[in-house]
Scaffold this active site. Structure first.
Site, PDB file in Angstrom:
ATOM      1  N   LYS A 198      -2.512   2.813  -2.357  1.00 21.70           N
ATOM      2  CA  LYS A 198      -2.734   1.567  -2.079  1.00 21.70           C
ATOM      3  C   LYS A 198      -3.560   1.363  -0.966  1.00 21.70           C
ATOM      4  O   LYS A 198      -4.047   0.276  -0.392  1.00 21.70           O
ATOM      5  CB  LYS A 198      -1.240   1.200  -1.607  1.00 21.70           C
ATOM      6  N   ASP A 199      -4.133   2.670  -0.150  1.00 20.15           N
ATOM      7  CA  ASP A 199      -5.052   2.374   0.806  1.00 20.15           C
ATOM      8  C   ASP A 199      -6.537   2.341   0.387  1.00 20.15           C
ATOM      9  O   ASP A 199      -7.462   2.304   1.045  1.00 20.15           O
ATOM     10  CB  ASP A 199      -4.758   3.485   1.833  1.00 20.15           C
ATOM     11  N   ARG A 214       3.020  -9.008   3.227  1.00 17.23           N
ATOM     12  CA  ARG A 214       3.778  -9.240   2.285  1.00 17.23           C
ATOM     13  C   ARG A 214       5.196  -9.030   2.400  1.00 17.23           C
ATOM     14  O   ARG A 214       6.245  -9.967   1.984  1.00 17.23           O
ATOM     15  CB  ARG A 214       3.113  -8.426   0.944  1.00 17.23           C
ATOM     16  N   ARG A 215       5.779  -7.880   2.892  1.00 17.24           N
ATOM     17  CA  ARG A 215       7.188  -7.666   3.234  1.00 17.24           C
ATOM     18  C   ARG A 215       7.656  -8.662   4.080  1.00 17.24           C
ATOM     19  O   ARG A 215       8.810  -9.311   3.870  1.00 17.24           O
ATOM     20  CB  ARG A 215       7.143  -6.251   3.591  1.00 17.24           C
ATOM     21  N   ARG A 241       3.648  -1.054  14.209  1.00 15.47           N
ATOM     22  CA  ARG A 241       2.585   0.132  13.670  1.00 15.47           C
ATOM     23  C   ARG A 241       3.448   1.343  14.233  1.00 15.47           C
ATOM     24  O   ARG A 241       4.465   1.330  14.667  1.00 15.47           O
ATOM     25  CB  ARG A 241       1.467  -0.058  14.339  1.00 15.47           C
ATOM     26  N   ARG A 273       8.304   4.750  13.417  1.00 15.76           N
ATOM     27  CA  ARG A 273       9.364   3.378  13.097  1.00 15.76           C
ATOM     28  C   ARG A 273      10.643   3.626  12.856  1.00 15.76           C
ATOM     29  O   ARG A 273      11.524   2.684  13.095  1.00 15.76           O
ATOM     30  CB  ARG A 273       8.555   2.713  11.870  1.00 15.76           C
ATOM     31  N   CYS A 298      -3.954  -6.166   2.565  1.00  8.85           N
ATOM     32  CA  CYS A 298      -3.149  -6.094   3.747  1.00  8.85           C
ATOM     33  C   CYS A 298      -3.108  -7.695   4.312  1.00  8.85           C
ATOM     34  O   CYS A 298      -2.108  -8.009   5.033  1.00  8.85           O
ATOM     35  CB  CYS A 298      -3.594  -5.013   4.839  1.00  8.85           C
TER      36      CYS A 298
END
Length: 311
Positions: free
Chosen positions: A79-80, A127-128, A145, A151, A237
């Site tokens: 996805k990156d 999105r989340r 971040r 996290r 993103c």
């Protein structure tokens, strides 16, 4: 024979790369591999990801090393990887995809339904953030971040009530962390979530042949559909789009969900197509998405982005 592999230096990146090495060595037991860690713009820029107006912030420097023959190939979270990679390079291999769901991690084991009103939920993904707010408008969603471990620590220290992450990262790191799985019905993932991309030089047939031995054809086709869709609508993103392809023996189903940044409007489309023409399915669904009014619900996203970033 010895090959050099380029990757980021995060624990997740190294875990993913070591997994790729272990899979390759099953087919090439006498081959040696050396991991070369490379720092990327995404590793040094501490702004929330959705505020950085640049594609490929986690892969550009690494792929440059591949192109310049400093390393033989590179391992990325798929996805990156932008839909258009550098000239002379190719995604040579997509191994079997991990579980694609997002998960919610809380200190007390609460799920998204039971967590208390006003709880502060962290995420690095716009999105989340939108999807959380659509399910629980009474929660406070804040940008966060840092690597996965950082996290999670913010939750355990009480600085956040919860965080939403990809299941794949937790699985690949082997973390013993309690979480609740979020349904793809309400949390369709970002295109390519849960998959790895191994990038090599386009003209290096020997390396490509070696890498193809660990490719998963079903994962490749699903990813090609999702990336074709993403490419057509230019999602990423900074724009909240979820997409998920599921292939069976002959057909493939592709669903896309696009949201206004405040979460009040959405467009959800689902279509089936030929499993052997995944890019056509992705493109056709992208065309339908645009014809369904995507430009209208995207019109105020820049303003809302700045508001959210100030939280």
């Amino acid at each position: 024979m010895k090959y050099k592999i380029g990757t980021r230096g995060s624990k997740l990146s190294l875990a993913q790369t070591n997994w790729v090495i272990s899979e390759l060595q099953k087919h090439n037991p006498d081959t040696e591999f050396e991991i070369i860690t490379i720092k990327t713009k995404g590793d040094t820029d501490e702004r929330p990801l959705f505020t950085i107006d640049q594609k490929g912030i986690f892969e550009k420097e690494i792929d440059r090393a591949v192109a310049e023959k400093e390393v033989d190939f590179a391992v990325h979270s798929l996805k990156d990887v932008p839909s258009e990679i550098a000239e002379g390079l190719t995604i040579a291999c997509i191994p079997k995809r991990e579980i694609i769901n997002d998960v919610l991690i809380t200190q007390d084991g609460s799920n998204l339904k039971s967590i208390h009103s006003g709880a502060i939920i962290g995420t690095s993904s716009l999105r989340r953030a939108v999807q959380i707010s659509r399910q629980r408008s009474d929660l406070v969603v804040k940008p966060v971040r840092g690597n996965i471990e950082t996290r999670i620590k913010k939750v355990m220290d009480g600085r956040l009530d919860g965080i939403v992450l990809a299941h794949a990262g937790i699985s690949r790191l082997g973390l013993d962390t309690k979480f609740s799985i979020l349904s793809t019905d309400h949390f369709p993932p970002s295109p390519g979530q849960g998959a790895l991309a191994i990038v090599s030089r386009l003209n290096d047939s020997e390396i490509i042949s070696m890498l193809k031995k660990i490719e998963d054809s079903k994962s490749r086709k699903e990813i090609e559909a999702e990336r074709a869709l993403s490419d057509y609508v230019d999602s990423g993103c900074r724009f909240p789009v979820g997409a998920l392809a599921k292939a069976d023996t002959e057909t493939m189903k592709l669903i896309v969900a696009a949201y206004s940044v405040d979460g009040k409007k959405s467009i959800i489309i689902e279509r089936e197509g030929d499993i052997d023409e995944p890019k056509n399915l992705g493109r056709d669904l992208g065309i339908e998405l645009k014809n369904s009014g995507i430009e209208e619900i995207a019109s105020n996203w820049r303003e809302k982005l700045e508001e959210w970033n100030q939280k």
